[in-house]
Motif scaffolding. Structure first.
Motif, PDB file in Angstrom:
ATOM      1  N   ASP A  18       8.731  -7.206  -0.743  1.00  0.00           N
ATOM      2  CA  ASP A  18       8.979  -7.367   1.196  1.00  0.00           C
ATOM      3  C   ASP A  18       8.945  -7.261   1.864  1.00  0.00           C
ATOM      4  N   THR A  19       8.785  -6.064   2.265  1.00  0.00           N
ATOM      5  CA  THR A  19       9.072  -5.372   3.640  1.00  0.00           C
ATOM      6  C   THR A  19       7.543  -5.851   3.860  1.00  0.00           C
ATOM      7  N   VAL A  20       6.414  -5.064   2.338  1.00  0.00           N
ATOM      8  CA  VAL A  20       5.123  -5.334   2.849  1.00  0.00           C
ATOM      9  C   VAL A  20       4.721  -6.632   2.980  1.00  0.00           C
ATOM     10  N   ALA A  36       6.483  -9.887   3.957  1.00  0.00           N
ATOM     11  CA  ALA A  36       6.755 -10.387   5.148  1.00  0.00           C
ATOM     12  C   ALA A  36       6.307  -9.847   6.650  1.00  0.00           C
ATOM     13  N   LEU A  88      10.910  -9.402  15.240  1.00  0.00           N
ATOM     14  CA  LEU A  88      11.270  -9.277  13.424  1.00  0.00           C
ATOM     15  C   LEU A  88      10.655  -8.766  12.883  1.00  0.00           C
ATOM     16  N   LEU A 135      12.872  -6.089  12.746  1.00  0.00           N
ATOM     17  CA  LEU A 135      13.709  -6.121  11.902  1.00  0.00           C
ATOM     18  C   LEU A 135      14.048  -6.396  10.150  1.00  0.00           C
ATOM     19  N   VAL A 136      12.569  -6.912   9.595  1.00  0.00           N
ATOM     20  CA  VAL A 136      12.805  -6.347   8.289  1.00  0.00           C
ATOM     21  C   VAL A 136      12.588  -5.345   8.027  1.00  0.00           C
ATOM     22  N   LEU A 137      12.009  -4.475   8.675  1.00  0.00           N
ATOM     23  CA  LEU A 137      11.306  -2.966   7.892  1.00  0.00           C
ATOM     24  C   LEU A 137      12.844  -2.232   8.078  1.00  0.00           C
ATOM     25  N   LEU A 138      13.957  -2.735   9.284  1.00  0.00           N
ATOM     26  CA  LEU A 138      14.808  -1.291   9.223  1.00  0.00           C
ATOM     27  C   LEU A 138      15.657  -2.733   8.644  1.00  0.00           C
ATOM     28  N   SER A 139      16.237  -3.893   8.671  1.00  0.00           N
ATOM     29  CA  SER A 139      17.013  -3.741   7.662  1.00  0.00           C
ATOM     30  C   SER A 139      16.111  -4.172   5.922  1.00  0.00           C
ATOM     31  N   PRO A 185      15.136  -2.304   3.570  1.00  0.00           N
ATOM     32  CA  PRO A 185      15.698  -0.813   3.255  1.00  0.00           C
ATOM     33  C   PRO A 185      17.452  -0.613   3.164  1.00  0.00           C
ATOM     34  N   THR A 224      14.435 -13.601   3.808  1.00  0.00           N
ATOM     35  CA  THR A 224      13.070 -13.308   4.164  1.00  0.00           C
ATOM     36  C   THR A 224      12.076 -14.055   3.817  1.00  0.00           C
ATOM     37  N   VAL A 263      10.264 -16.054   7.240  1.00  0.00           N
ATOM     38  CA  VAL A 263       8.987 -15.891   7.238  1.00  0.00           C
ATOM     39  C   VAL A 263       8.395 -17.419   7.596  1.00  0.00           C
ATOM     40  N   LEU A 288      14.970 -14.951  13.800  1.00  0.00           N
ATOM     41  CA  LEU A 288      15.824 -14.373  14.788  1.00  0.00           C
ATOM     42  C   LEU A 288      17.117 -14.705  14.304  1.00  0.00           C
ATOM     43  N   PHE A 305      21.172 -10.422   7.499  1.00  0.00           N
ATOM     44  CA  PHE A 305      21.244  -8.419   6.847  1.00  0.00           C
ATOM     45  C   PHE A 305      23.241  -8.496   7.358  1.00  0.00           C
ATOM     46  N   VAL A 325      23.049   1.653  10.391  1.00  0.00           N
ATOM     47  CA  VAL A 325      21.764   0.915  11.465  1.00  0.00           C
ATOM     48  C   VAL A 325      22.866  -0.924  11.912  1.00  0.00           C
ATOM     49  N   VAL A 373       5.104   2.901   3.060  1.00  0.00           N
ATOM     50  CA  VAL A 373       5.251   1.584   2.149  1.00  0.00           C
ATOM     51  C   VAL A 373       4.179   0.368   1.751  1.00  0.00           C
ATOM     52  N   ALA A 376       4.347  -0.388  -2.841  1.00  0.00           N
ATOM     53  CA  ALA A 376       4.275  -1.875  -2.233  1.00  0.00           C
ATOM     54  C   ALA A 376       3.818  -2.416  -4.127  1.00  0.00           C
ATOM     55  N   ASN A 416      16.438   5.983   4.389  1.00  0.00           N
ATOM     56  CA  ASN A 416      15.662   4.667   4.783  1.00  0.00           C
ATOM     57  C   ASN A 416      14.061   4.612   4.389  1.00  0.00           C
ATOM     58  N   THR A 445      14.181   5.561   0.862  1.00  0.00           N
ATOM     59  CA  THR A 445      13.551   3.408  -0.305  1.00  0.00           C
ATOM     60  C   THR A 445      12.160   3.117   0.234  1.00  0.00           C
ATOM     61  N   LEU A 446      11.495   3.318   1.045  1.00  0.00           N
ATOM     62  CA  LEU A 446      10.095   3.038   1.314  1.00  0.00           C
ATOM     63  C   LEU A 446       9.403   3.617   0.818  1.00  0.00           C
TER      64      LEU A 446
END
Lengths: 109, 80, 117, 495, 91, 243, 157
Positions: free
Chosen positions: A47-49, A51, A74, A77-81, A83, E41, E45, E64, E71, F118, G71, G75, G111, G114-115
């Motif tokens: 999802d990180t990759v 998104a 955004l 945000l995705v990269l942080l939230s 994981p 997620t 997008v 946003l 989250f 976070v 990352v 993936a 984190n 995790t990544l």
């Protein structure tokens, strides 16, 4: 004749397709993997990759204006939230005693 | 394309609603309900109602779900 | 009739959702579940009202440099905004009641509560 | 003063603002809250008085918040039906006064909650006033929600064992019915493109497809029926009204259920003047439901031992009278039915106030326990008796005129069967009130200690007696007042 | 480009649909929460895509909002699952 | 038996609804009455008349301002109702040693430090975003209520990671009732101001010279709704959680 | 220091949000980011602030590409696992001790784990990180302390 618009569009298409592909992988992972922890692996990473690259594709398509900043925010945000949620859920599962799946036994002990 | 998207969203909505009906665990039901709200938000965004979409995202998916979660935390998670 | 239903699919889907919500309210015993059903019903009605204001290819009713006609009707949106607030208020009150009921009776299953009365 | 235009917005916003400020003023001491509420209700009543004087002098008038002409903005409209805010203000004021001692006495209630009680009561009254004077369909829904939400919470307020369950049952049905109302407002908007009632009526007359409008009518009827607790959807009422604190029971039984009726009157006015749907079948259904409600309510009331439960069932049967009167839709039955909206409010408030007084002093609430109370609390029991004969419909009390007109209407409409049903119901009602009066005056006490109790305190006795006197005297006034409005009901809206 | 974006949107929606199966089928509640988070997620997008398709940059705000609330909800649900209470006590 | 009843009820609900909605004016066409009557004027002249580019905000705050006043009252009602239902004797002011009474319940384990960090990192950004949503409601989607909901959600998240004790300080006891009632109070203030300026309650002056005043009135309304909404959600959450 | 940094970042975020340079917007942004910056620094981050010195910020910027690359690797590795019909995984949970002095580095470490490919932080104690690995071999990078060093290089020095 290749204009900058064409290059932009091509980059967008490639990046977006790439992102979509990873989303697909994430979905398959979510459906196929044997236990919750493994699914979390698939979910967070893909999802990180996915998104991230889709959002970057869109940012490229959008060109450089005010809203690009929002798209980047955004993505951040995705990269942080992503994981973090993965970790939060894994911790919740771990603390409630969900045991991981082991290959040799083929099932959750 | 737009129409396909629309129909897909409607189908998605109905499926999520049925999933809420089906879920035995109240926590799961509440969480799935939040994704129902989210899809609703998407639908409204698509229908040209961004204000409502934002409200649904903030209130329907956010506050309502959190309130449900508190209620579940204070009562019980299992539906008999 | 079927043709009309198909044309007005955006009105029909909320009706289906409405019925699903109603089903949850009637058939499920758990009070929280019932309220999830009610929320589904409410959202269905909102979605119906929003669908009333839609224009094919319409834009959001927000004027500005990048706006172009036609626009979706703003009135249903204003109504639904109010409606969402009402819905969340009802939910908050109902959940407070459910918490109290659980405190007093130790259960939130409608049939067990009925026996207790 | 009379011509000052802003009274119409003052009368609805003052209680609401007062409610919002109640927690603020009671920050230092919770004992301020009741006096604050009393002051707020006094201002509201003054405003209502001016409005009623004005409507009596010059007929219906309206106010446009924001200054937008009607279909574009919201219209607050004051007509003869809106004069029912007089009853709302009166009973509201008395209920606040009554609560002064009564709420402090409730054992289950933590003292910190009490300011919120007054806040909720003011919200409820403000919502009702707004509902009655608004001329806009969606605004009506918003006020309906304010009053319903506060009513649910007030039912649960007493904190007794099943209070929350009763409130939840009420809430669930109420929420579904509000949803139906919202749905039909949406449909009406879809058909006409407008929300103003008068405008909807004129545009509905030329609207092409009939089915959606009919659907909206049906859903509005069902939705408002739930609020009014008509027969098949009355199941929430007995518990809710019996379990609520007595002043709240008076407000709920006297006023809140009437909101459903007033809503119906407003909606039928729209359809009547649009003249696109033949309302005959709907009216016939309503008459039948009304008749069944009369008989059912009265029948169940006979078997109750709890006085408040008995009064609650009696409310169902009286709602039946009103709906039957409206459904018969002849001139006199409509006059009778709508006048009964006023009169029943007075009567039922008297009865609940008096019953509350008995409970306050003795702590018992069943007829068996209260036997012989007439000797120690004579004034309260007289009030109950006046209420009883009034609700049975013995002349010259308030109840008589309305029922007379409704019965007259039944014969006028050539449906004498319903006239007989009405009389039959009155007979039932007579039986159970006789049972009550008999227990209070003529039976030997089962609980000797109740002979020792004193008369209720002044803040409880005064509202009870005042309403009892009103029951005896003002009966015919609503009739004369409502006549022009009832004729309007059969005529197109907005002229 | 428009139709490409629509295509991507539909593709993501189908993906989300598939995730719904995991949310509904479980087997544990954590799976459900995880699946819903992922649906969130993907939908985020799609929201951005819609904003670009309509050409109204202001619609990004909704994405946003949703990103933030997704989250918050997930964290709340995880916390509830973990301890059965919500408010933490870190003094 | 019950199943048959449910099925019957659903069918008698669904069929009239379907018949009714099928006959509505066709979906999405501009000729429907919805688009030709009042909406047309709002869209045509709303931006200048109501003073908001976002017509929905214009309709909410200006054309149908009284509805919105009612709406904020509804949510205030929910708050008061929730408090009236949830306050129990245990929380009387005398029993300040609340935690001692609950001594048998062990304190819940702290949140994962990662999550906690976070959330704290994101918190000021969320707050800023919420303020942006509140104050820009008249040009972009959003407005007081949405921003208030975001602020409320932020408060809830902070309560979850920091514990009730530290977030309570955001809501001082004496100011709390004012904050909860902020929405309706600001409506009344602006309404009375409007009555002074235009002669109508909640009227917004349309003269070009007073545009700044109109803008300011809208901002006050939005800010009031936002603050009120946030305070109400936060209080409800705390009360339900503490029950 | 903390306050200034927080205010600056918040103001940048405000510029991104509003996307306008009107004087009113700017003034509002300055006031709001000041207020929120002070609030964040005083109330939210009294001890473990995520503030960075300029040098650390540069290192963070240099670290982010590496993180993104890992990352991506992660993936791809998941894709490999998922698309393989046999699903070659053998999950274990391992504990790893790592000592950091700041909260921000602990979080970054968790984190990052995790990544990175095949690993997932399950739980964090004071010192110990419990890591779920899809297979033993993925843990080498962490077990050797490589990642740990990189993180401390960015945040600790």
């Amino acid at each position: 004749m290749i204009s900058t618009a064409d290059i932009r569009d091509a980059t967008t298409v490639v990046l977006a397709a790439f992102g979509a592909l990873f989303f697909l992988v994430g979905t398959i992972g979510l459906l196929r993997l044997p236990d919750f922890y493994a699914r979390t692996h698939a979910a967070t990473k893909c999802d990180t990759v996915g998104a991230g690259s889709l959002l970057i594709a869109l940012a490229v398509f959008n060109g450089l204006d005010a809203s690009t900043g929002k798209i980047i925010a955004l993505a951040g945000l995705v990269l942080l939230s992503s994981p973090t949620t993965g970790h939060a859920l894994a911790r919740a599962a771990h603390r409630t005693g969900l045991a991981p799946w082991h290959a040799e036994k083929g099932r959750t002990p | 394309m737009s129409v396909t998207f629309d129909i897909l969203l409607l189908l998605f909505l109905i499926t999520t609603a049925l999933a809420v009906a089906r879920a035995k665990d109240l926590l799961a039901a509440a969480i799935i309900f939040s994704s129902y709200s989210l899809v609703m938000c998407l639908l409204w965004q698509h229908r040209g109602a961004p204000d409502v979409a934002m409200t649904e995202a903030a209130v329907g998916a956010g506050i309502t779900t959190v309130l449900f979660l508190v209620a579940i935390a204070r009562t019980t998670r299992r539906e008999k | 009739m079927l043709q009309a239903l198909w044309d007005n699919l955006d009105y029909v889907a909320p009706v289906v959702l409405f019925c699903i919500g109603l089903y949850i309210i009637i058939a499920k015993n758990n009070l929280i579940k019932k309220f999830l059903g009610l929320n589904i019903m409410e959202t269905a009605v909102f979605s119906f009202i929003i669908a009333l204001g839609v224009v094919d290819g319409g834009d959001a009713p927000i004027m500005g440099a990048d706006a172009r006609a036609p626009f979706a009707s703003p009135v249903p949106q204003a109504l639904v905004l109010t409606g969402i607030v009402v819905a969340v208020s009802t939910t908050a009150l109902a959940l407070s009641l459910i918490i109290r009921i659980y405190r007093q009776c130790g259960t939130i299953e409608a049939d067990e509560l009925r026996e207790m009365e | 003063m009379l011509a000052w235009p802003h009274w119409l917005v003052v009368v609805v916003l003052v209680p609401l603002l007062g409610a919002v400020l109640t927690p603020v003023v009671s920050l230092r001491s919770r004992h301020v809250a009741p006096w604050w509420a009393l002051g707020v209700m006094s201002v509201t009543s003054t405003a209502a008085l001016f409005l009623i004087l004005r409507v009596a002098a010059e007929g219906p008038f309206s106010y446009l918040p924001g200054g937008w002409v009607p279909p574009y903005g919201i219209e607050l409209r004051f007509d003869e039906f809106s004069a029912s805010i007089s009853v709302i203000c009166l009973i509201g004021w008395l209920a606040v006064l009554y609560s002064l001692r009564y709420v402090e006495w409730l054992r289950e209630v933590p003292k910190q909650r009490i300011p919120y009680y007054y806040s909720l009561l003011l919200l409820n009254l403000g919502g009702m006033i707004g509902f009655v004077i608004t001329g806009d369909l969606f605004n009506m829904f918003v006020f309906l929600e304010i009053l319903s939400l506060s009513a649910y919470a007030l039912v649960a307020f007493s904190g007794e064992h099943i209070a929350e369950m009763a409130a939840f049952k009420y809430l669930l049905m109420g929420a579904i019915s509000s949803l139906l109302v919202l749905f039909s407002v949406g449909i009406l908007f879809g058909v006409t493109g407008s929300l103003n009632m008068a405008d909807v009526a004129t545009r509905l007359a030329s609207a092409e497809p009939v089915a959606p409008a009919a659907l909206a009518l049906g859903m509005l009827t069902v939705g408002l029926m739930v609020k009014a607790a008509l027969f098949p959807v009355h199941i929430w009422l007995p518990d809710a009204h019996a379990i609520a604190p007595s002043p709240i029971s008076a407000v709920l039984s006297g006023l809140v259920v009437k909101i459903g009726i007033i809503g119906m009157i407003r909606v039928y006015q729209i359809y009547n003047s649009a003249n696109m749907i033949d309302l005959h079948m709907l009216n016939q259904t309503l008459v039948w439901l009304g008749a069944i409600s009369i008989v059912m309510g009265a029948f169940f009331a006979i078997f109750q031992d709890d006085i408040k439960l008995m009064l609650a069932y009696s409310t169902i049967s009286n709602i039946g009278y009103i709906v039957m009167g409206l459904g018969l839709s002849t001139n006199s039955s409509i006059i009778g039915g709508s006048a009964h909206v006023f009169n029943h409010a007075l009567i039922k408030a008297t009865l609940f106030f008096a019953a509350g007084g008995l409970i306050y002093r003795t702590g018992y609430r069943t007829l068996t326990d209260l036997r012989g109370i007439g000797r120690s609390m004579p004034l309260t029991c007289i009030a109950i008796s006046i209420g009883a004969i009034s609700i049975v419909g013995i002349p010259p009390t308030a109840g008589f005129f309305c029922k007379w007109y409704i019965a007259l209407g039944a014969f006028e409409a050539d449906q004498p069967f319903f006239g007989f049903a009405l009389i039959f119901g009155a007979l039932f009602i007579f039986i159970y009130y006789i049972r009550m009066v008999n227990a209070f005056y003529f039976q030997a006490p089962t609980r000797p200690e109740i002979l020792e109790v004193e008369e209720a305190p002044a803040s409880i006795l005064f509202p009870t007696l005042l309403l009892a006197v009103l029951c005896l005297t003002v009966g015919p006034i609503p009739l004369t007042f409502i006549k022009p409005a009832a004729e309007l009901l059969l005529a197109p809206l907005g002229g | 480009m428009q139709s490409f974006f629509w295509g991507v949107g539909i593709f993501l929606l189908v993906n989300a649909f598939a995730c719904l199966w995991r949310a509904s089928a479980g087997p544990t509640v954590v799976d459900c929460i995880l699946a819903v988070n992922i649906i969130g997620t993907k939908t985020l997008v799609v929201l951005v895509l819609l904003a670009l398709v309509f050409g109204r940059a202001m619609l990004l705000d909704i994405a946003l909002v949703y990103g933030l609330l997704n989250f918050v909800i997930t964290v709340t649900a995880g916390r509830l699952l973990e301890t059965g209470r919500l408010a933490g006590d870190q003094s | 038996m019950k199943k048959a009843f449910v099925a019957a009820l659903l069918i008698i609900t669904a069929i009239p609804l379907l018949i009714g909605v099928a006959a509505l004016p066709p979906h999405g066409e501009t000729t429907a009455p919805v688009h030709t009557h009042i909406s047309a004027r709002y869209l045509m002249r709303g931006a200048e008349e109501a003073g908001a580019d976002n017509i929905v905000t214009g309709v909410l705050l200006n054309y149908r301002g009284l509805d919105t006043a009612g709406e904020v009252t509804v949510i205030f009602t929910a708050l008061v109702a929730g408090l009236a239902v949830l306050i129990t004797r245990r929380k009387e002011p005398g029993a300040k040693a609340d935690s001692a009474a609950r001594g048998d319940v062990p304190a819940p384990p702290p949140v994962s430090p990662v999550v906690s960090f976070v959330v704290q990192l994101l918190a000021p950004f969320i707050a800023l975003f919420a303020v942006y949503v509140i104050l820009n409601g008249h040009v972009t989607p959003g407005g007081g209520f949405q921003g208030g909901a975001i602020l409320g959600a932020l408060f809830i998240a902070l309560t979850i990671v920091l514990g009730e004790g530290r977030t309570r300080s955001l809501m001082p006891r004496l100011a709390l009732p004012w904050m909860q009632g902020a929405a309706l109070i600001s409506f009344v203030v602006v309404g009375v101001l409007g009555a002074g300026l235009t002669g109508y309650f909640l009227g917004f002056p349309a003269e070009a010279s007073l545009h700044l005043v109109r803008e300011l009135m809208m901002l006050v309304l939005e800010a009031g709704i936002g603050l009120g909404g946030a305070a109400i959600f936060a209080t409800l959450f705390l009360q339900m959680e503490a029950e | 220091m903390k306050t200034t940094q927080a205010t600056t970042v918040l103001f940048a975020f405000w510029l991104v949000l509003t996307g306008s340079l009107g004087p009113l917007d700017l003034a509002l942004g300055v006031v709001l980011s000041l207020v929120l910056g002070v609030w964040a620094a005083r109330f939210l981050w009294p001890q473990d602030a995520p503030a960075l010195s300029p040098r650390q910020a540069v290192r963070l910027l240099l670290y982010i590409p590496r993180l993104l690359a890992s990352v991506l690797m992660a993936a791809l590795q998941v894709a490999e696992v998922v698309l393989d019909p046999q699903m070659p995984i053998d999950p274990v949970i391992i504990g790893h001790r790592a000592s950091f002095s700041r909260a921000v580095s602990r979080v970054a470490f968790a984190n990052s784990i995790t990544l990175t490919p095949g690993t997932l932080t399950v739980d964090v104690d004071a010192e110990t990180f419990y890591i779920h690995c899809l297979a033993e071999r993925f843990a080498t990078d962490i077990a050797t302390g490589d990642l740990e060093r990189r993180i401390s290089h960015v945040f600790e020095e």
